[in-house]
Design an enzyme around this catalytic site. Sequence first.
Site, PDB file in Angstrom:
ATOM      1  N   SER A  84     -88.985   3.276  25.912  1.00 21.95           N
ATOM      2  CA  SER A  84     -89.620   2.596  27.049  1.00 21.95           C
ATOM      3  C   SER A  84     -90.619   3.438  27.851  1.00 21.95           C
ATOM      4  CB  SER A  84     -88.521   2.110  28.003  1.00 21.95           C
ATOM      5  OG  SER A  84     -87.895   3.226  28.621  1.00 21.95           O
ATOM      6  N   THR A 133     -92.561  -6.639  28.493  1.00 25.89           N
ATOM      7  CA  THR A 133     -93.243  -5.970  29.613  1.00 25.89           C
ATOM      8  C   THR A 133     -94.603  -6.600  29.918  1.00 25.89           C
ATOM      9  OG1 THR A 133     -94.294  -3.868  30.206  1.00 25.89           O
ATOM     10  CG2 THR A 133     -94.075  -4.289  27.877  1.00 25.89           C
ATOM     11  N   GLU A 135     -97.118  -4.780  30.305  1.00 30.15           N
ATOM     12  CA  GLU A 135     -98.122  -3.857  29.756  1.00 30.15           C
ATOM     13  C   GLU A 135     -98.808  -4.413  28.513  1.00 30.15           C
ATOM     14  OE1 GLU A 135     -97.299   0.261  29.635  1.00 30.15           O
ATOM     15  OE2 GLU A 135     -96.127   0.227  31.470  1.00 30.15           O
ATOM     16  N   TYR A 159     -96.795   2.597  23.325  1.00 24.79           N
ATOM     17  CA  TYR A 159     -95.633   1.837  23.838  1.00 24.79           C
ATOM     18  C   TYR A 159     -95.972   0.354  23.951  1.00 24.79           C
ATOM     19  CZ  TYR A 159     -92.680  -0.387  27.348  1.00 24.79           C
ATOM     20  OH  TYR A 159     -91.880  -1.295  28.007  1.00 24.79           O
ATOM     21  N   LYS A 163     -94.527  -2.965  21.899  1.00 24.33           N
ATOM     22  CA  LYS A 163     -93.877  -4.106  22.553  1.00 24.33           C
ATOM     23  C   LYS A 163     -94.646  -5.393  22.237  1.00 24.33           C
ATOM     24  CE  LYS A 163     -90.776  -4.210  25.010  1.00 24.33           C
ATOM     25  NZ  LYS A 163     -89.305  -4.316  24.810  1.00 24.33           N
ATOM     26  N   ASN A 188     -93.143  -3.447  36.653  1.00 24.05           N
ATOM     27  CA  ASN A 188     -92.383  -2.191  36.832  1.00 24.05           C
ATOM     28  C   ASN A 188     -91.109  -2.396  37.633  1.00 24.05           C
ATOM     29  OD1 ASN A 188     -95.144  -1.258  36.180  1.00 24.05           O
ATOM     30  ND2 ASN A 188     -94.235   0.751  36.560  1.00 24.05           N
ATOM     31  N   TYR A 216    -100.650  11.422  38.829  1.00 22.32           N
ATOM     32  CA  TYR A 216    -101.660  11.373  37.766  1.00 22.32           C
ATOM     33  C   TYR A 216    -102.999  10.886  38.334  1.00 22.32           C
ATOM     34  CZ  TYR A 216     -97.647  11.343  34.459  1.00 22.32           C
ATOM     35  OH  TYR A 216     -96.509  11.629  33.750  1.00 22.32           O
TER      36      TYR A 216
HETATM   37  P1  NAD Z   1     -84.451   2.655  28.927  1.00 26.50           P
HETATM   38  O1  NAD Z   1     -85.294   3.595  28.158  1.00 26.50           O
HETATM   39  O2  NAD Z   1     -83.862   3.081  30.223  1.00 26.50           O
HETATM   40  O3  NAD Z   1     -83.225   2.166  28.009  1.00 26.50           O
HETATM   41  C1  NAD Z   1     -83.373   1.818  26.661  1.00 26.50           C
HETATM   42  C2  NAD Z   1     -81.990   1.726  26.033  1.00 26.50           C
HETATM   43  O4  NAD Z   1     -82.150   1.330  24.654  1.00 26.50           O
HETATM   44  C3  NAD Z   1     -81.228   3.058  26.028  1.00 26.50           C
HETATM   45  O5  NAD Z   1     -79.901   2.857  26.441  1.00 26.50           O
HETATM   46  C4  NAD Z   1     -81.301   3.507  24.578  1.00 26.50           C
HETATM   47  O6  NAD Z   1     -80.177   4.288  24.175  1.00 26.50           O
HETATM   48  C5  NAD Z   1     -81.341   2.168  23.856  1.00 26.50           C
HETATM   49  N1  NAD Z   1     -81.947   2.263  22.525  1.00 26.50           N
HETATM   50  C6  NAD Z   1     -83.134   2.876  22.209  1.00 26.50           C
HETATM   51  N2  NAD Z   1     -83.357   2.776  20.883  1.00 26.50           N
HETATM   52  C7  NAD Z   1     -82.324   2.061  20.362  1.00 26.50           C
HETATM   53  C8  NAD Z   1     -82.004   1.622  19.045  1.00 26.50           C
HETATM   54  N3  NAD Z   1     -82.792   1.898  18.011  1.00 26.50           N
HETATM   55  N4  NAD Z   1     -80.872   0.909  18.868  1.00 26.50           N
HETATM   56  C9  NAD Z   1     -80.036   0.633  19.913  1.00 26.50           C
HETATM   57  N5  NAD Z   1     -80.294   1.050  21.163  1.00 26.50           N
HETATM   58  C10 NAD Z   1     -81.424   1.747  21.397  1.00 26.50           C
HETATM   59  O7  NAD Z   1     -85.334   1.348  29.106  1.00 26.50           O
HETATM   60  P2  NAD Z   1     -85.413   0.317  30.325  1.00 26.50           P
HETATM   61  O8  NAD Z   1     -86.384   0.826  31.320  1.00 26.50           O
HETATM   62  O9  NAD Z   1     -84.043  -0.037  30.745  1.00 26.50           O
HETATM   63  O10 NAD Z   1     -86.095  -0.928  29.588  1.00 26.50           O
HETATM   64  C11 NAD Z   1     -85.295  -1.901  28.920  1.00 26.50           C
HETATM   65  C12 NAD Z   1     -86.205  -2.948  28.305  1.00 26.50           C
HETATM   66  O11 NAD Z   1     -86.963  -3.577  29.324  1.00 26.50           O
HETATM   67  C13 NAD Z   1     -87.212  -2.384  27.311  1.00 26.50           C
HETATM   68  O12 NAD Z   1     -87.330  -3.296  26.248  1.00 26.50           O
HETATM   69  C14 NAD Z   1     -88.508  -2.301  28.103  1.00 26.50           C
HETATM   70  O13 NAD Z   1     -89.621  -2.431  27.262  1.00 26.50           O
HETATM   71  C15 NAD Z   1     -88.353  -3.481  29.032  1.00 26.50           C
HETATM   72  N6  NAD Z   1     -89.057  -3.377  30.329  1.00 26.50           N
HETATM   73  C16 NAD Z   1     -88.885  -2.275  31.125  1.00 26.50           C
HETATM   74  C17 NAD Z   1     -89.495  -2.234  32.391  1.00 26.50           C
HETATM   75  C18 NAD Z   1     -89.313  -1.050  33.315  1.00 26.50           C
HETATM   76  O14 NAD Z   1     -89.982  -0.992  34.346  1.00 26.50           O
HETATM   77  N7  NAD Z   1     -88.427  -0.099  33.024  1.00 26.50           N
HETATM   78  C19 NAD Z   1     -90.297  -3.303  32.792  1.00 26.50           C
HETATM   79  C20 NAD Z   1     -90.466  -4.400  31.940  1.00 26.50           C
HETATM   80  C21 NAD Z   1     -89.825  -4.427  30.716  1.00 26.50           C
HETATM   81  O1  DAU Z   2     -95.085  -2.363  33.715  1.00 22.28           O
HETATM   82  C1  DAU Z   2     -93.829  -2.304  33.105  1.00 22.28           C
HETATM   83  C2  DAU Z   2     -93.617  -0.926  32.536  1.00 22.28           C
HETATM   84  O2  DAU Z   2     -93.381  -0.056  33.636  1.00 22.28           O
HETATM   85  C3  DAU Z   2     -92.462  -0.851  31.542  1.00 22.28           C
HETATM   86  O3  DAU Z   2     -92.767  -1.650  30.428  1.00 22.28           O
HETATM   87  C4  DAU Z   2     -92.222   0.597  31.100  1.00 22.28           C
HETATM   88  O4  DAU Z   2     -91.078   0.650  30.254  1.00 22.28           O
HETATM   89  C5  DAU Z   2     -91.982   1.432  32.337  1.00 22.28           C
HETATM   90  O5  DAU Z   2     -91.820   2.791  31.961  1.00 22.28           O
HETATM   91  C6  DAU Z   2     -93.133   1.284  33.321  1.00 22.28           C
HETATM   92  O6  DAU Z   2     -94.344   1.901  32.799  1.00 22.28           O
HETATM   93  P1  DAU Z   2     -95.320   2.777  33.732  1.00 22.28           P
HETATM   94  O7  DAU Z   2     -96.090   3.688  32.867  1.00 22.28           O
HETATM   95  O8  DAU Z   2     -96.072   1.915  34.668  1.00 22.28           O
HETATM   96  O9  DAU Z   2     -94.182   3.576  34.574  1.00 22.28           O
HETATM   97  P2  DAU Z   2     -94.084   5.105  35.047  1.00 22.28           P
HETATM   98  O10 DAU Z   2     -92.934   5.172  36.002  1.00 22.28           O
HETATM   99  O11 DAU Z   2     -94.097   6.044  33.907  1.00 22.28           O
HETATM  100  O12 DAU Z   2     -95.429   5.307  35.867  1.00 22.28           O
HETATM  101  C7  DAU Z   2     -95.744   4.482  36.974  1.00 22.28           C
HETATM  102  C8  DAU Z   2     -97.119   4.882  37.482  1.00 22.28           C
HETATM  103  O13 DAU Z   2     -97.033   6.209  38.054  1.00 22.28           O
HETATM  104  C9  DAU Z   2     -98.152   4.993  36.384  1.00 22.28           C
HETATM  105  O14 DAU Z   2     -99.417   4.588  36.910  1.00 22.28           O
HETATM  106  C10 DAU Z   2     -98.196   6.472  36.034  1.00 22.28           C
HETATM  107  C11 DAU Z   2     -97.884   7.130  37.367  1.00 22.28           C
HETATM  108  N1  DAU Z   2     -97.136   8.401  37.290  1.00 22.28           N
HETATM  109  C12 DAU Z   2     -96.014   8.445  36.523  1.00 22.28           C
HETATM  110  C13 DAU Z   2     -95.280   9.618  36.429  1.00 22.28           C
HETATM  111  C14 DAU Z   2     -94.031   9.688  35.567  1.00 22.28           C
HETATM  112  C15 DAU Z   2     -97.570   9.513  38.023  1.00 22.28           C
HETATM  113  O15 DAU Z   2     -98.582   9.446  38.734  1.00 22.28           O
HETATM  114  N2  DAU Z   2     -96.840  10.653  37.935  1.00 22.28           N
HETATM  115  C16 DAU Z   2     -95.717  10.768  37.162  1.00 22.28           C
HETATM  116  O16 DAU Z   2     -95.109  11.868  37.105  1.00 22.28           O
END
Ligand code: NAD
Ligand code: DAU
Length: 353
Positions: A84, A133, A135, A159, A163, A188, A216
């Site tokens: 992710s 997502t 994205e 990524y 997706k 996010n 960044y």
């Molecule tokens: P995360 O990285 O915190 O968790 C991912 C989980 O999937 C982990 O527990 C990992 O062990 C498991 N995993 C990875 N590869 C695997 C595999 N091959 N088989 C079984 N398990 C596996 O991710 P998250 O932030 O909780 O995101 C969860 C979902 O939501 C993802 O599909 C991501 O694309 C989506 N999403 C995330 C966000 C966000 O802001 N974090 C936003 C929108 C959508």
């Molecule tokens: O939009 C949904 C997505 O949000 C999910 O699909 C992804 O799994 C999740 O990781 C997230 O992606 P982003 O790249 O937007 O999240 P991140 O927290 O990595 O970064 C958020 C914003 O902050 C992005 O513009 C990059 C910036 N950033 C991130 C990090 C880690 C910084 O400026 N400094 C940092 O150290």
Amino acid sequence: MTILVTGGAGFIGSNFVLDWIEAIGEPVINLDKLTYAGNLENLAALAGDGRHVFVRGDIQDDDMVDKLLREHQPRAIIHFAAESHVDRSIHGPAEFIQTNINGTFTLLEAARRHWSALGDEAKRRFRFLHVSTDEVYGSLGPREPAFAETHPYQPNSPYSASKAASDHLVRAYFHTYGLPTLTTNCSNNYGPYQFPEKLVPLVIANALAGKGLPIYGDGMNVRDWLYVGDHCAAIRTVLARGAVGETYNIGGCNEKPNMEVVKTICRLLDEMHPDSPVTPHDKLITYVKDRPGHDRRYAIDAAKIGRELAWRPAQTFETGICSTVRWYLDHQDWVRHVQTGTYREWIAEHYGG
Ligand code: NAD
Ligand code: DAU
């Protein structure tokens, strides 16, 4: 009745499992590979609760997934498992292709085999909910309207491309085979149990340790922030009432530039934790090299899920970020275990490496 959750030891998945058991009480089979992002400490509150069955495994293992579906006969699969983190996808895209594309394909094939063999009523009720997502839609200019479900796919990172590919496979399994799918595209998330590589938990953890807060580029990239509990409620809503074959965008209507998010966290920490090594915390803000291909702006138009399914976020950014900062202050052991790798020792002990 039972549901199968994939990736339920990760950030959103574990919040979902906890929320589901509390709100619905229906048993959950939780299939997770426990990569670096999977952490069973997130689910400690369910220890000894027979409604949560944890299975360590890879969604690419079709024999294992077939066996789980045969044994537990879940009425739905909620698919969170993924790689992710955008930055990791830039440094090493291969794992993203394996899990996000091949893994989703394997799961869809297993779901299709399982679903095809069901009786008429169970077949009609079965759901495959794919968690995706915003994205996949690419990047918006400052005045462009927010992403609606009809927005063209324009993924820009390995990524988001992986997706997007998984979303297309899910769509194809509905159109070609009639598998009853649902797809959600969310903005996010932030909240408890987020791995401290993502912006919000990274900034909180670094600020408490007196380390630099890396921004960044110019810090003006915009994200639409949603509290994770609201995402979980939206997924429950889509599962219960979403129209089969449809996609639903989920967002918080909280567009913020990164710098504003970071400064808000710093201000809250100044108030709640004046004893940090460096205060005011925003003195720690450090500009660093930009992320390659960094998407400038995401914004979600969540009108469809509001209109058709009556879902709306319960938290504003202000309430959600305040309780999130409080949670990390109250759970510094959790952050320490992640950072020192202690949680991995527990996994090695229980699951053999
Ligand atoms: P995360 O990285 O915190 O968790 C991912 C989980 O999937 C982990 O527990 C990992 O062990 C498991 N995993 C990875 N590869 C695997 C595999 N091959 N088989 C079984 N398990 C596996 O991710 P998250 O932030 O909780 O995101 C969860 C979902 O939501 C993802 O599909 C991501 O694309 C989506 N999403 C995330 C966000 C966000 O802001 N974090 C936003 C929108 C959508
Ligand atoms: O939009 C949904 C997505 O949000 C999910 O699909 C992804 O799994 C999740 O990781 C997230 O992606 P982003 O790249 O937007 O999240 P991140 O927290 O990595 O970064 C958020 C914003 O902050 C992005 O513009 C990059 C910036 N950033 C991130 C990090 C880690 C910084 O400026 N400094 C940092 O150290």
